[in-house]
Motif scaffolding. Structure first.
Motif, PDB file in Angstrom:
ATOM      1  N   VAL A 119      50.362 -19.082  27.386  1.00  0.00           N
ATOM      2  CA  VAL A 119      51.815 -18.941  27.484  1.00  0.00           C
ATOM      3  C   VAL A 119      52.424 -18.979  26.081  1.00  0.00           C
ATOM      4  CG1 VAL A 119      53.923 -20.068  28.284  1.00  0.00           C
ATOM      5  CG2 VAL A 119      51.927 -19.949  29.774  1.00  0.00           C
ATOM      6  N   LYS A 120      53.239 -17.977  25.789  1.00  0.00           N
ATOM      7  CA  LYS A 120      53.812 -17.881  24.451  1.00  0.00           C
ATOM      8  C   LYS A 120      55.292 -18.250  24.397  1.00  0.00           C
ATOM      9  CE  LYS A 120      50.615 -14.265  22.881  1.00  0.00           C
ATOM     10  NZ  LYS A 120      49.827 -14.196  24.129  1.00  0.00           N
ATOM     11  N   LYS A 213      46.378 -21.487  37.213  1.00  0.00           N
ATOM     12  CA  LYS A 213      46.303 -21.080  35.812  1.00  0.00           C
ATOM     13  C   LYS A 213      47.281 -19.937  35.558  1.00  0.00           C
ATOM     14  CE  LYS A 213      41.955 -19.927  35.539  1.00  0.00           C
ATOM     15  NZ  LYS A 213      41.258 -20.123  36.799  1.00  0.00           N
ATOM     16  N   ILE A 214      47.721 -19.805  34.317  1.00  0.00           N
ATOM     17  CA  ILE A 214      48.654 -18.734  33.976  1.00  0.00           C
ATOM     18  C   ILE A 214      48.060 -17.359  34.285  1.00  0.00           C
ATOM     19  CG2 ILE A 214      47.903 -18.697  31.559  1.00  0.00           C
ATOM     20  CD1 ILE A 214      51.450 -17.925  32.980  1.00  0.00           C
ATOM     21  N   ASN A 215      46.719 -17.209  34.175  1.00  0.00           N
ATOM     22  CA  ASN A 215      46.142 -15.887  34.429  1.00  0.00           C
ATOM     23  C   ASN A 215      45.956 -15.593  35.916  1.00  0.00           C
ATOM     24  OD1 ASN A 215      43.887 -17.433  34.986  1.00  0.00           O
ATOM     25  ND2 ASN A 215      42.692 -16.720  33.231  1.00  0.00           N
ATOM     26  N   ASN A 216      46.377 -16.513  36.781  1.00  0.00           N
ATOM     27  CA  ASN A 216      46.390 -16.232  38.217  1.00  0.00           C
ATOM     28  C   ASN A 216      47.775 -15.847  38.718  1.00  0.00           C
ATOM     29  OD1 ASN A 216      43.674 -16.448  38.813  1.00  0.00           O
ATOM     30  ND2 ASN A 216      43.765 -18.667  39.105  1.00  0.00           N
ATOM     31  N   PHE A 251      49.481 -24.099  30.993  1.00  0.00           N
ATOM     32  CA  PHE A 251      50.631 -23.479  30.337  1.00  0.00           C
ATOM     33  C   PHE A 251      50.971 -24.156  29.013  1.00  0.00           C
ATOM     34  CE2 PHE A 251      53.140 -21.812  34.320  1.00  0.00           C
ATOM     35  CZ  PHE A 251      51.975 -21.294  34.851  1.00  0.00           C
ATOM     36  N   CYS A 252      50.808 -25.471  28.945  1.00  0.00           N
ATOM     37  CA  CYS A 252      51.477 -26.253  27.898  1.00  0.00           C
ATOM     38  C   CYS A 252      50.791 -26.241  26.535  1.00  0.00           C
ATOM     39  CB  CYS A 252      51.658 -27.698  28.356  1.00  0.00           C
ATOM     40  SG  CYS A 252      52.981 -27.897  29.564  1.00  0.00           S
ATOM     41  N   VAL A 267      50.698 -30.925  24.321  1.00  0.00           N
ATOM     42  CA  VAL A 267      51.656 -30.489  25.336  1.00  0.00           C
ATOM     43  C   VAL A 267      52.955 -30.102  24.637  1.00  0.00           C
ATOM     44  CG1 VAL A 267      53.019 -31.201  27.329  1.00  0.00           C
ATOM     45  CG2 VAL A 267      50.638 -31.944  27.115  1.00  0.00           C
ATOM     46  N   ARG A 268      53.334 -28.829  24.770  1.00  0.00           N
ATOM     47  CA  ARG A 268      54.594 -28.365  24.192  1.00  0.00           C
ATOM     48  C   ARG A 268      55.737 -28.774  25.123  1.00  0.00           C
ATOM     49  NH1 ARG A 268      53.031 -22.125  23.400  1.00  0.00           N
ATOM     50  NH2 ARG A 268      51.872 -22.603  25.315  1.00  0.00           N
TER      51      ARG A 268
END
Length: 354
Positions: A119-120, A213-216, A251-252, A267-268
């Motif tokens: 995640v950007k 997950k982000i890719n799901n 994600f983080c 963790v962002r």
């Protein structure tokens, strides 16, 4: 494997082997996933890892039930994402069991789809969290007991801790000396187990994705809007705190889950806040108060538990997760434990976002 697919699998779907183009798709840890294209169409073909999924027929049956429910919701304009559906064989079956040559199933392919690994931005995080929340909300009126447990006690931290301890005591691959510090760290987190035991009986059973997950979550690459939730293999009854936790886990961090740049694994806070906004915007009226309180616990449990699973697999000789280099699962474990510690270090700030 390609020749096997052409000769033994594709004919069941009415596809001429000579016309088909087969390529690898995604980077999943467990199953073999391929994209099959031919002049009349395209589909996603998977060989299910039956060492991991001992009851593959239950897996495809679960996915079929969820697909039907979401399609019905879509027709009622109560589900706004696209639905990935099973492609039946010419015999009308959900899968093909070729014995030693594999258990194969096909699902629909969504053109113009795009997945990402890291995640950007806050926008990506909030959009994906909203999509997973929308998925869970649409399934909130589906009886979770209709689904079979394809991996019993999948998100059961006490059991995972026991398996780690057993793997360390056995040390079958003579690797314990290379990771003893991480084993000791994981086994020292008893307070988390106590907290989990206290709240779990208060939580309702829901249908959970169990791999958020982000890719799901697929984006539509034409406008980068959310398109679909995919990979329903681990959809089972459970507690939604684990789905929330897996979003936090994947994600983080600005680094991929196998990055060895541990100084960058953290963790962002802005991404964590975006997950909370997106997920709760869809589920705020669905979750009970106990479920809302459990989300912070879910984030910590999942980060620790995935680290424990990677570490256990490393000690056992890398028999569960696909690896691409020596020590790959140990690198993954160290990454996840570092992310878990980052959650603990920022607890006051992060909990304020609920």
């Amino acid at each position: 494997m390609i020749e096997l697919i052409r000769q033994s699998v594709l004919p069941h779907f009415g596809i001429e082997a000579a016309e088909a183009k087969i390529s690898a798709l995604g980077n999943g840890h467990i199953n073999d996933t391929l994209l099959v294209r031919w002049p009349a169409g395209e589909l996603v073909l998977q060989r299910i890892n039956t060492e991991v999924f001992k009851t593959p027929n239950a897996l495809v049956s679960n996915a079929d039930k969820i697909s039907h429910h979401l399609c019905a919701k879509s027709l009622q304009q109560q589900y706004g994402l696209k639905v990935v559906s099973p492609c039946l064989t010419q015999e009308g079956e959900l899968a093909i069991d070729l014995g030693e040559q594999g258990f194969w199933r096909a699902i629909s392919y969504l053109p113009h789809s795009l997945s990402i690994e890291v995640v950007k931005s806050e926008q990506e995080a909030e959009m994906a969290a909203k999509a997973f929340g929308h998925f869970a909300s649409a399934l909130s009126d589906f009886d979770a007991t209709q689904l079979e447990d394809v991996i019993p006690q999948f998100h059961h931290l006490p059991g995972r801790m026991v398996l780690l301890k057993q793997a360390a005591e056995l040390d079958s691959q003579h690797r314990l000396d290379l990771c003893r510090n991480w084993v000791d760290y994981a086994l020292s987190q008893q307070a988390l187990l106590d907290e989990l035991a206290e709240i779990s009986p208060k939580l309702p059973l829901r249908i959970c994705h169990n791999d958020t997950k982000i890719n799901n979550m697929l984006f539509d690459k034409r406008d980068m809007s959310s398109m679909a939730i995919i990979d329903l293999d681990t959809c089972m009854k459970g507690h939604l705190m684990y789905d929330f936790g897996d979003m936090v886990r994947t994600f983080c961090s600005p680094e991929e889950e196998d990055s060895t740049a541990l100084d960058k694994v953290q963790v962002r806070q802005d991404i964590f806040a975006a997950i909370c906004r997106g997920y709760l915007s869809e589920l705020g009226d669905v979750l009970t108060e106990d479920e809302k309180r459990s989300l912070w616990l879910g984030a910590r449990v999942i980060c620790l538990m995935i680290g424990v699973r990677f570490l256990t697999d490393y000690l056992n000789g890398d028999v569960y997760f696909h690896i691409h280099r020596e020590g790959h699962n140990l690198d993954r474990a160290a990454n996840q434990f570092t992310l878990y510690q980052s959650l603990l270090d920022q607890e006051t700030v992060l909990k304020a976002h609920f």
